[in-house]
Design a protein around this motif. Sequence first.
Motif, PDB file in Angstrom:
ATOM      1  N   UNK A 182     -14.493  23.537  -2.543  1.00  0.00           N
ATOM      2  CA  UNK A 182     -15.201  22.339  -3.175  1.00  0.00           C
ATOM      3  C   UNK A 182     -14.346  21.629  -4.118  1.00  0.00           C
ATOM      4  N   UNK A 183     -14.770  20.322  -3.970  1.00  0.00           N
ATOM      5  CA  UNK A 183     -14.073  19.333  -4.934  1.00  0.00           C
ATOM      6  C   UNK A 183     -15.074  18.709  -5.935  1.00  0.00           C
ATOM      7  N   UNK A 184     -14.846  18.955  -6.997  1.00  0.00           N
ATOM      8  CA  UNK A 184     -15.931  18.506  -7.864  1.00  0.00           C
ATOM      9  C   UNK A 184     -14.999  17.577  -9.220  1.00  0.00           C
ATOM     10  N   UNK A 185     -15.139  16.350  -8.958  1.00  0.00           N
ATOM     11  CA  UNK A 185     -14.652  15.632  -9.919  1.00  0.00           C
ATOM     12  C   UNK A 185     -12.863  16.048 -10.055  1.00  0.00           C
ATOM     13  N   UNK A 186     -12.555  16.580 -11.386  1.00  0.00           N
ATOM     14  CA  UNK A 186     -11.350  17.217 -11.577  1.00  0.00           C
ATOM     15  C   UNK A 186     -10.873  18.601 -11.327  1.00  0.00           C
ATOM     16  N   UNK A 187     -12.215  19.285 -10.919  1.00  0.00           N
ATOM     17  CA  UNK A 187     -12.207  20.884 -10.714  1.00  0.00           C
ATOM     18  C   UNK A 187     -12.070  20.973  -9.267  1.00  0.00           C
ATOM     19  N   UNK A 188     -11.316  22.044  -8.750  1.00  0.00           N
ATOM     20  CA  UNK A 188     -11.260  22.233  -7.417  1.00  0.00           C
ATOM     21  C   UNK A 188     -11.630  23.870  -7.170  1.00  0.00           C
ATOM     22  N   UNK A 189     -12.527  24.231  -6.395  1.00  0.00           N
ATOM     23  CA  UNK A 189     -12.825  25.615  -6.196  1.00  0.00           C
ATOM     24  C   UNK A 189     -11.904  26.128  -4.970  1.00  0.00           C
ATOM     25  N   UNK A 190     -11.157  27.166  -5.210  1.00  0.00           N
ATOM     26  CA  UNK A 190     -10.408  27.842  -4.208  1.00  0.00           C
ATOM     27  C   UNK A 190     -11.061  29.234  -3.830  1.00  0.00           C
ATOM     28  N   UNK A 191     -11.021  29.294  -2.493  1.00  0.00           N
ATOM     29  CA  UNK A 191     -11.224  30.694  -2.072  1.00  0.00           C
ATOM     30  C   UNK A 191     -10.003  31.476  -1.250  1.00  0.00           C
ATOM     31  N   UNK A 192      -9.590  32.570  -1.963  1.00  0.00           N
ATOM     32  CA  UNK A 192      -8.720  33.330  -1.421  1.00  0.00           C
ATOM     33  C   UNK A 192      -8.912  33.747   0.130  1.00  0.00           C
TER      34      UNK A 192
END
Length: 76
Positions: free
Chosen positions: A8-18
């Motif tokens: 997921x990309x939320x403005x300037x934060x990205x959620x990464x899943x291993x």
Amino acid sequence: YMKYAVEKIEEDIVVLESLEDRTKKEVQISELPENIKEGNILTYENELYKKDEELERQRRETIKNKFDMLRKKKSG
């Protein structure tokens, strides 16, 4: 090296899943390659994130094949 999916990309934060253990982490978009999008596969090595287009292509093909098999079971 570690492998991640861009969840997921939320403005300037990205959620990464291993891809190894499914744990999630948040990183600043500025730490990642330009023009990333949800679903991209990244590797983390030597303190750098890089797009892994070959692994991403393989994963998409695997997922497509699984869906195709499920559709065949349903219809036949």
